[in-house]
Each structure stands twice: as C-alpha cells, then as structure tokens.
Scaffold this motif. Sequence first.
Motif, PDB file in Angstrom:
ATOM      1  N   ILE A  64      25.912  40.283 -26.253  1.00 33.87           N
ATOM      2  CA  ILE A  64      27.131  40.203 -27.078  1.00 33.87           C
ATOM      3  C   ILE A  64      28.271  39.508 -26.336  1.00 33.87           C
ATOM      4  N   PRO A  65      28.576  39.836 -25.072  1.00 33.15           N
ATOM      5  CA  PRO A  65      29.674  39.121 -24.405  1.00 33.15           C
ATOM      6  C   PRO A  65      29.430  37.615 -24.308  1.00 33.15           C
ATOM      7  N   GLU A  66      28.163  37.236 -24.091  1.00 27.75           N
ATOM      8  CA  GLU A  66      27.848  35.808 -24.022  1.00 27.75           C
ATOM      9  C   GLU A  66      28.081  35.141 -25.374  1.00 27.75           C
ATOM     10  N   ALA A  67      27.676  35.800 -26.454  1.00 31.56           N
ATOM     11  CA  ALA A  67      27.893  35.244 -27.791  1.00 31.56           C
ATOM     12  C   ALA A  67      29.385  35.162 -28.106  1.00 31.56           C
ATOM     13  N   LEU A  68      30.147  36.180 -27.706  1.00 29.28           N
ATOM     14  CA  LEU A  68      31.589  36.149 -27.922  1.00 29.28           C
ATOM     15  C   LEU A  68      32.236  35.015 -27.135  1.00 29.28           C
ATOM     16  N   ALA A  69      31.799  34.830 -25.903  1.00 29.63           N
ATOM     17  CA  ALA A  69      32.350  33.751 -25.079  1.00 29.63           C
ATOM     18  C   ALA A  69      32.021  32.396 -25.691  1.00 29.63           C
ATOM     19  N   ARG A  70      30.791  32.264 -26.222  1.00 27.76           N
ATOM     20  CA  ARG A  70      30.392  31.002 -26.847  1.00 27.76           C
ATOM     21  C   ARG A  70      31.236  30.727 -28.085  1.00 27.76           C
TER      22      ARG A  70
END
Length: 116
Positions: A64-70
Amino acid sequence: MTADLGVMSPTRIGTIDRPHTHDPRNQAPMITPTREPVGSATPDVTIIGANDSRQNRTREMQLIPEALARAHMHDRLREAEVDRQAVRLVAARRMQRRAERASMRARRALAMAVMN
C-alpha cells in the motif's frame, strides 16, 4: 492453589518473550485423543485458502505505501506538466504582444515614410 505449587494454570497468560496470542497458527496444535481409533472421527480441517488469503492480504498491506507513493508521484508529474503548459502559454502571449507592438511600429514607420 495450583499456581502456588508451580504448575501453570489452564489459562495462558504469556511472558514478554513469548506473549499469548489468539492467532491459531501460533498456538500449540490440538492433540487428537488416544481413546478414538484412527480414522473414526471426521478428518482434521485444514483451511489452506484462509492462509493464502491472509498471506495475500499481508502482501497487499505491505505494498500500500508503494502504491500511494506511485499515485502521489503521478499527481505531482501531472501538476508539473500543467504548470509547464501554463508557463509556455504566458510566454507565448508575451511574445505575441511584443510582436504586435513591433508590427504597429513598423506600420507607423511605413506610414510616415509614405506620407513624407
């Protein structure tokens, strides 16, 4: 009573190093009673799908944090592109006004030359 004799009570309290957990994967497995003959009772139920879904859910939660950052980066890039277009539009209008003023000066100069 039994706690005074050093015997552990039936309810597990846990320690700092080994806390009590309600997660069935971390608890001691159930032991089948020896009174029943093997195969007489219903077979033990293993829920493979639940473990797989739990594993997938954990993996998704970690991503989830990676998707949010993307998504955040995508928004910033889109905003930067909009800002660049606005800057180009302002510069183009400024150059257009400058060209129009130069054109008017040239017309005036030509009109003055024709009249004299």
